[in-house]
Motif scaffolding. Structure first.
Motif, short mmCIF file in Angstrom:
data_model
loop_
_atom_site.label_atom_id
_atom_site.label_comp_id
_atom_site.label_asym_id
_atom_site.label_seq_id
_atom_site.Cartn_x
_atom_site.Cartn_y
_atom_site.Cartn_z
N HIS A 1 16.05 44.98 -64.76
CA HIS A 1 17.05 45.92 -64.26
C HIS A 1 18.23 45.15 -63.64
O HIS A 1 19.39 45.41 -63.94
CB HIS A 1 16.37 46.77 -63.20
N MET A 2 17.88 44.19 -62.79
CA MET A 2 18.91 43.37 -62.13
C MET A 2 19.77 42.65 -63.16
O MET A 2 20.99 42.64 -63.08
CB MET A 2 18.19 42.35 -61.23
N LYS A 3 19.12 42.06 -64.16
CA LYS A 3 19.87 41.27 -65.14
C LYS A 3 20.76 42.17 -66.00
O LYS A 3 21.93 41.88 -66.22
CB LYS A 3 18.90 40.49 -66.02
N ILE A 4 20.20 43.29 -66.44
CA ILE A 4 20.97 44.16 -67.34
C ILE A 4 22.16 44.77 -66.61
O ILE A 4 23.28 44.78 -67.13
CB ILE A 4 20.04 45.24 -67.92
N ARG A 5 21.94 45.25 -65.39
CA ARG A 5 23.04 45.92 -64.67
C ARG A 5 24.09 44.91 -64.17
O ARG A 5 25.29 45.16 -64.26
CB ARG A 5 22.49 46.72 -63.49
N SER B 1 18.15 38.09 -53.29
CA SER B 1 19.34 38.74 -52.74
C SER B 1 20.27 39.04 -53.91
O SER B 1 20.68 38.14 -54.65
CB SER B 1 20.03 37.80 -51.75
N LEU B 2 20.57 40.31 -54.10
CA LEU B 2 21.41 40.68 -55.26
C LEU B 2 22.83 40.14 -55.12
O LEU B 2 23.47 39.82 -56.12
CB LEU B 2 21.42 42.20 -55.42
N THR B 3 23.31 40.01 -53.89
CA THR B 3 24.66 39.44 -53.73
C THR B 3 24.66 37.96 -54.08
O THR B 3 25.59 37.47 -54.72
CB THR B 3 25.20 39.62 -52.29
N GLU B 4 23.59 37.27 -53.73
CA GLU B 4 23.50 35.85 -54.13
C GLU B 4 23.36 35.73 -55.65
O GLU B 4 23.90 34.83 -56.27
CB GLU B 4 22.32 35.16 -53.45
N TYR B 5 22.59 36.64 -56.23
CA TYR B 5 22.43 36.64 -57.69
C TYR B 5 23.80 36.81 -58.35
O TYR B 5 24.13 36.10 -59.31
CB TYR B 5 21.48 37.78 -58.09
N PHE B 6 24.61 37.71 -57.81
CA PHE B 6 25.94 37.91 -58.39
C PHE B 6 26.83 36.68 -58.17
O PHE B 6 27.59 36.29 -59.07
CB PHE B 6 26.61 39.18 -57.85
N ALA B 7 26.73 36.06 -57.00
CA ALA B 7 27.54 34.86 -56.74
C ALA B 7 27.21 33.77 -57.77
O ALA B 7 28.10 33.07 -58.29
CB ALA B 7 27.28 34.35 -55.32
N LEU B 8 25.95 33.66 -58.10
CA LEU B 8 25.53 32.68 -59.11
C LEU B 8 26.10 33.04 -60.48
O LEU B 8 26.55 32.16 -61.24
CB LEU B 8 23.99 32.66 -59.14
N ILE B 9 26.14 34.32 -60.79
CA ILE B 9 26.70 34.75 -62.07
C ILE B 9 28.20 34.42 -62.14
O ILE B 9 28.69 33.93 -63.16
CB ILE B 9 26.45 36.25 -62.29
N GLU B 10 28.90 34.64 -61.04
CA GLU B 10 30.33 34.27 -61.02
C GLU B 10 30.49 32.79 -61.34
O GLU B 10 31.33 32.40 -62.14
CB GLU B 10 30.91 34.53 -59.62
N HIS B 11 29.64 31.98 -60.71
CA HIS B 11 29.68 30.53 -60.94
C HIS B 11 29.40 30.21 -62.42
O HIS B 11 30.08 29.40 -63.04
CB HIS B 11 28.64 29.87 -60.02
#
Ligand code: NAD
Length: 489
Positions: free
Chosen positions: A290-294, A347-357
């Protein structure tokens, strides 16, 4: 120098090489689909494990059913089944030679493949055969009427598909009193274990319904979430390795440094100790999927269209554009991350920060046309479920409606500067026609029930979508994004 077991000590001048003796390995896994992703992902985890000095009885034997697999077999056999993996971070490139694969079975020789599958040494059969390899129809259900599957149902002893071969392998083991192997999909499909179980059981049912029931009850099909961006290899990649690392590899693999594998701990006949090398074992992968898809796939699907309309070609260039980067961040923070259910120890915000990177990584050279393709399948999987969840919770959807409007504006066929857009989507014709009509009547784009479903019934969504589309036509993409960022859209 030319890559082989005999040249490993020369190769070691420029690249990391295995610290285990290849001769010490014994087969434990048959893997179907020895493409790039497998060699950048599962094979790397096993290489790490073997380097740590353990589990040397879990080496990989490759297998395949397509003519391209025969070509791959020849290329890899010529270098003792070694693969150079080039890992590229934003400012670092490192090469390593990996050796967890010890053989590839002859392609188009079902008897040889079934014999290996029936070997008690083999305890896992794994797959990366692409989403298209699972014979699922538009609704996601296994299609036993597909001619290739129907043919395997008629000829269960000489099957041609991966699923026919797996059924025959399980049957041969059964006949000899050998317990079943685990079937482990590593393809990018939600609930890939369930999808694989349906394909194996569905294929078996055509020739032996009783055995199909036995498979359902006795074979483990763990679900997995897999992640590592692994582009295709071309001549440029082969040349780069030769010129920069002095290694001649017939088919090297390039990938990002990041990798993730979340796996359900359901194995019929044991498994390697993958938890020692970073695999996360969980009882249920659903929250991770779910986290990855969204957040990741949804993020891809959100930046593709503004970037395309602004004539940006590479993903990392789109993320270097302050408007697009801020658009994605606001969208994720306001409307995507808040509706993703919690994920254990994450942490979903950390997950997103990693995706930005990761999206900023220029070495991967991922392209906007690749992200923009197949939107008619991707928008309903990656974006619109987030839209619906917000609407159901009574929340606004300014950003997500803008994503839909950008997709519609894209399908009108010209970028903001007037360049032609080349579509790559099975539904391109109907989307293009509707997008042209929607310039004057936005509701014309919301008629596709298979895409918008319940979302199109929301008055709030229709209003937001119509306003965003009108603004895109009147003011262009840049100004519209700016209005969104300023809270004025
Ligand atoms: P690839 O083209 O390098 O390899 C694909 C492999 O699948 C080949 O061995 C091919 O023969 C086999 N295959 C294709 N269609 C098949 C069919 N109908 N029946 C049997 N085998 C078939 O692609 P790749 O980069 O290795 O990606 C493969 C899959 O891995 C993706 O489709 C996805 O599910 C998963 N994946 C890839 C990435 C990535 O970034 N490349 C990331 C995550 C997951």
């Amino acid at each position: 120098c030319k890559l082989s077991l005999a040249t490993l000590s020369d190769v070691a001048r420029t690249a990391a090489i295995p610290c285990y003796d290849r001769a010490s390995l014994k087969a434990g896994i048959v893997h179907f689909g020895v493409g790039n992703f497998h060699r950048a992902h599962q094979a790397i985890y096993l290489d790490d494990l073997f380097n740590a000095g353990t589990d040397h009885d879990w080496a990989i034997v490759g297998a395949g059913v397509l003519p391209s697999d025969a070509a791959m077999r020849e290329k890899l056999a010529a270098q003792d089944f070694l693969t150079t993996v080039v890992e590229q971070d934003n400012n670092k490139t490192a090469a390593r030679v990996t050796a967890p694969m010890i053989d590839i079975l002859p392609v188009g020789d079902p008897a040889a493949i079934i014999a290996r599958l029936a070997d008690p040494e083999i305890r896992i059969v794994s797959l990366t055969i692409t989403e298209g390899g699972y014979f699922i129809d538009a609704s996601g259900r296994f299609n036993p009427a597909h001619p290739a599957i129907a043919a395997d149902g008629q000829n269960p002893d000489a099957p041609k598909t991966v699923f026919g071969l797996i059924v025959a392998g399980l049957k041969a083991r059964n006949a000899r009193g050998i317990g079943p192997f685990t079937v482990m999909s590593c393809d990018n499909i939600p609930h890939n274990g369930i999808v694989t179980a349906n394909a194996v059981v569905g294929t078996a049912a055509l020739s032996d319904p009783g055995f199909a029931d036995w498979i359902r009850e006795n074979v483990a099909f763990p679900n997995a979430m897999v992640d590592r961006i692994t582009p295709a290899t071309g001549q440029r990649e082969i040349d780069f390795l030769r010129d920069n690392f002095e290694i001649e590899d017939n088919w090297p693999v390039y990938c990002e440094e990041f990798k993730q594998w979340v796996l359900e701990d359901k194995f019929t006949a044991g498994r390697p100790a993958l938890e020692k090398v970073g695999v996360t074992f969980v009882p249920d992968v659903t929250p991770y999927e779910h986290m990855k898809i969204r957040i990741l796939n949804g993020g891809h699907a959100a930046i593709a269209y503004p970037a395309a309309l602004m004539d940006i070609h590479f993903v990392h260039d789109s993320m270097e554009d302050p408007l697009i980067r801020a658009f994605l961040a606001k969208l994720e923070n306001d409307e995507i991350i808040p509706i993703v259910p919690p994920v254990p120890n994450t942490s979903l915000t950390e997950y997103f920060a990693l995706i930005e990177h990761r999206l900023l990584n220029p070495k991967i050279a991922d392209t906007i046309p690749r992200l923009a393709q197949d939107g008619s399948n991707r928008q309903p999987k990656f974006i619109l479920p987030s839209t619906l969840d917000n609407l159901r919770q009574g929340k606004d959807v300014v950003g997500l409606a803008l994503v839909s409007a950008l997709w519609c504006r894209y399908f009108a066929g010209k970028t903001d500067s007037g360049k032609d857009i080349v579509f790559n989507d099975a539904s391109a014709e109907r989307l293009h026609a509707a997008a042209l009509k929607a310039k004057d009547d936005p509701s014309a784009f919301l008629v596709f029930d298979d895409v918008f479903g319940e979302v199109a019934k929301s008055e709030l969504f229709r209003k937001r979508f119509g306003h965003a589309l009108k603004t895109l036509w009147e003011k262009g993409t840049r100004e519209t994004l700016q209005l969104y960022l300023d809270g004025k859209l």
